[in-house]
Design an enzyme around this catalytic site. Sequence first.
Site, PDB file in Angstrom:
ATOM      1  N   LYS A 193       0.821  -1.217   0.000  1.00 41.60           N
ATOM      2  CA  LYS A 193       0.000   0.000   0.000  1.00 41.60           C
ATOM      3  C   LYS A 193       0.852   1.263   0.000  1.00 41.60           C
ATOM      4  O   LYS A 193       0.473   2.269  -0.600  1.00 41.60           O
ATOM      5  CB  LYS A 193      -0.936   0.023   1.219  1.00 41.60           C
ATOM      6  CG  LYS A 193      -2.101  -0.937   1.092  1.00 41.60           C
ATOM      7  CD  LYS A 193      -3.210  -0.584   2.065  1.00 41.60           C
ATOM      8  CE  LYS A 193      -4.415  -1.471   1.850  1.00 41.60           C
ATOM      9  NZ  LYS A 193      -5.521  -1.154   2.738  1.00 41.60           N
ATOM     10  N   LYS A 244     -10.350  -3.594  -4.803  1.00 38.18           N
ATOM     11  CA  LYS A 244     -11.046  -2.309  -4.969  1.00 38.18           C
ATOM     12  C   LYS A 244     -10.133  -1.267  -5.594  1.00 38.18           C
ATOM     13  O   LYS A 244     -10.597  -0.345  -6.226  1.00 38.18           O
ATOM     14  CB  LYS A 244     -11.399  -1.733  -3.598  1.00 38.18           C
ATOM     15  CG  LYS A 244     -12.440  -2.425  -2.820  1.00 38.18           C
ATOM     16  CD  LYS A 244     -12.494  -1.785  -1.425  1.00 38.18           C
ATOM     17  CE  LYS A 244     -13.244  -2.657  -0.456  1.00 38.18           C
ATOM     18  NZ  LYS A 244     -12.974  -2.313   0.931  1.00 38.18           N
ATOM     19  N   LYS A 256      -4.478 -10.163  -7.038  1.00 39.43           N
ATOM     20  CA  LYS A 256      -5.808 -10.406  -6.464  1.00 39.43           C
ATOM     21  C   LYS A 256      -6.822  -9.369  -6.947  1.00 39.43           C
ATOM     22  O   LYS A 256      -6.451  -8.236  -7.264  1.00 39.43           O
ATOM     23  CB  LYS A 256      -5.739 -10.453  -4.938  1.00 39.43           C
ATOM     24  CG  LYS A 256      -5.479  -9.145  -4.269  1.00 39.43           C
ATOM     25  CD  LYS A 256      -5.842  -9.207  -2.780  1.00 39.43           C
ATOM     26  CE  LYS A 256      -5.900  -7.792  -2.239  1.00 39.43           C
ATOM     27  NZ  LYS A 256      -6.654  -7.580  -1.055  1.00 39.43           N
TER      28      LYS A 256
HETATM   29  P1  ADP Z   1      -9.670  -4.789  -0.714  1.00 42.70           P
HETATM   30  O1  ADP Z   1      -8.460  -5.683  -0.501  1.00 42.70           O
HETATM   31  O2  ADP Z   1     -10.377  -5.041  -1.996  1.00 42.70           O
HETATM   32  O3  ADP Z   1      -9.391  -3.343  -0.426  1.00 42.70           O
HETATM   33  P2  ADP Z   1     -10.740  -5.159   1.969  1.00 42.70           P
HETATM   34  O4  ADP Z   1      -9.349  -4.970   2.428  1.00 42.70           O
HETATM   35  O5  ADP Z   1     -11.736  -4.210   2.450  1.00 42.70           O
HETATM   36  O6  ADP Z   1     -10.751  -5.233   0.369  1.00 42.70           O
HETATM   37  O7  ADP Z   1     -11.209  -6.646   2.314  1.00 42.70           O
HETATM   38  C1  ADP Z   1     -12.350  -7.030   3.037  1.00 42.70           C
HETATM   39  C2  ADP Z   1     -12.349  -8.555   3.154  1.00 42.70           C
HETATM   40  O8  ADP Z   1     -12.378  -9.144   1.852  1.00 42.70           O
HETATM   41  C3  ADP Z   1     -11.089  -9.115   3.845  1.00 42.70           C
HETATM   42  O9  ADP Z   1     -11.473 -10.236   4.628  1.00 42.70           O
HETATM   43  C4  ADP Z   1     -10.224  -9.536   2.688  1.00 42.70           C
HETATM   44  O10 ADP Z   1      -9.338 -10.585   3.042  1.00 42.70           O
HETATM   45  C5  ADP Z   1     -11.274 -10.046   1.699  1.00 42.70           C
HETATM   46  N1  ADP Z   1     -10.779  -9.948   0.318  1.00 42.70           N
HETATM   47  C6  ADP Z   1     -10.381  -8.820  -0.334  1.00 42.70           C
HETATM   48  N2  ADP Z   1      -9.998  -9.101  -1.594  1.00 42.70           N
HETATM   49  C7  ADP Z   1     -10.146 -10.440  -1.756  1.00 42.70           C
HETATM   50  C8  ADP Z   1      -9.929 -11.349  -2.858  1.00 42.70           C
HETATM   51  N3  ADP Z   1      -9.487 -10.921  -4.028  1.00 42.70           N
HETATM   52  N4  ADP Z   1     -10.204 -12.664  -2.656  1.00 42.70           N
HETATM   53  C9  ADP Z   1     -10.669 -13.114  -1.469  1.00 42.70           C
HETATM   54  N5  ADP Z   1     -10.900 -12.315  -0.404  1.00 42.70           N
HETATM   55  C10 ADP Z   1     -10.649 -11.000  -0.530  1.00 42.70           C
END
Ligand code: ADP
Length: 344
Positions: free
Chosen positions: A122, A209, A206
């Site tokens: 990040k 967002k 992965k």
């Molecule tokens: P991002 O990584 O998209 O910013 P968040 O950090 O808010 O999303 O993640 C919220 C939840 O979703 C966490 O438990 C995270 O591990 C899960 N998560 C985020 N991206 C993925 C993905 N590509 N596959 C599986 N789980 C995910």
Amino acid sequence: MTDQAPAPYAGPQRVLSGVQPTGDLHLGNYLGALVKFVRLQHEVPTFIFVADLHAITEWQDPARLKDQVREITAAFLAVGLDPKLATIFPQSAVPEHAELAWVLNCVARIGWLDRMTQFKDKAGKHKERASVGLYAYPVLQAADILLYKATHVPVGEDQRQHLELTRDIAQKFNHDFAAPGFFPLPDALTQGPGARVMSLRDGSVKMSKSDPSDNSRINLTDDADAILQKVRKARTDAEVLPEKLEDLAGRAEAQNLVGIYAALSGQTAQQVLHEFAGQGFGAFKPKLADLAVAVMGPIGAEMRRLLADPAEIDRILADGAGRARAIAAPTMAEVRKIVGFWAG
Ligand code: ADP
Ligand code: TRP
């Protein structure tokens, strides 16, 4: 000093997880986290919060933040979290999160945080310009979990390292303050075919967002048309699907789409291959798109319906915050006593 094993935690089981209000939720969040919350709420007392304290580790528009919290809450409700079963609340409504985080900042070691890969990702190249909060973020996450003495934390695979850190912090707190078994050592629940959903544009990163390409992800708010387009454009290879799982090795995009199909249909990847072996993506993609529309379409529609009545969402969050504080405040009172603070 003896070398006896520390006393195990003997309190009740609790599930806890959080999601940041920093953008639209997507299929990765849904399969990696949200579907697990919904299942677990029937089995164990479940606490799910919107992590607005975590969100401001990177700039958030103050005029938008409350609405972003409402949107995530609407997503929780739309996927099937029941506010009577699960306690749903905004992190900032329970000030004990920040208070415990301070104490745990003094337990965690800089060397431990230096190993966190999410910070490196990040902060990017200019890490000296990142906020101190972004660096200390995993300690706040440990505080979120330990404040409720949560024993199980459903998250995607990317959060595993933060859960390991939480266990280290809990163990060191229990040891340093001679409070054996005070904090549990929580388990990460990362199992399942949706634990790591990859980008539709690149099977090696992965789904996220923060990916600049909206075509890389399926958002919970996408309509049927958008979902069909994104699946159609998803990157694939020219080969047919094999009979055996091992034969998908080295085909990251194919593996990802088969995994998504498996997770959405409640099957194993092997079962999906049994059904589609010998077929190419020309045949597989329309089936996947139909399935994604059937599962995700109603969620977006329900979110829009719920967001039309923000007062009801606010009522659910206020009720949840009260229930969360009823657990958090006694834990924090105990921590103050254990640490030797003035106010008990
Ligand atoms: P991002 O990584 O998209 O910013 P968040 O950090 O808010 O999303 O993640 C919220 C939840 O979703 C966490 O438990 C995270 O591990 C899960 N998560 C985020 N991206 C993925 C993905 N590509 N596959 C599986 N789980 C995910
Ligand atoms: N760090 C998590 C994420 O980026 C969100 C989060 C904050 C969380 N606090 C938590 C997840 C506590 C589980 C438990 O996805």
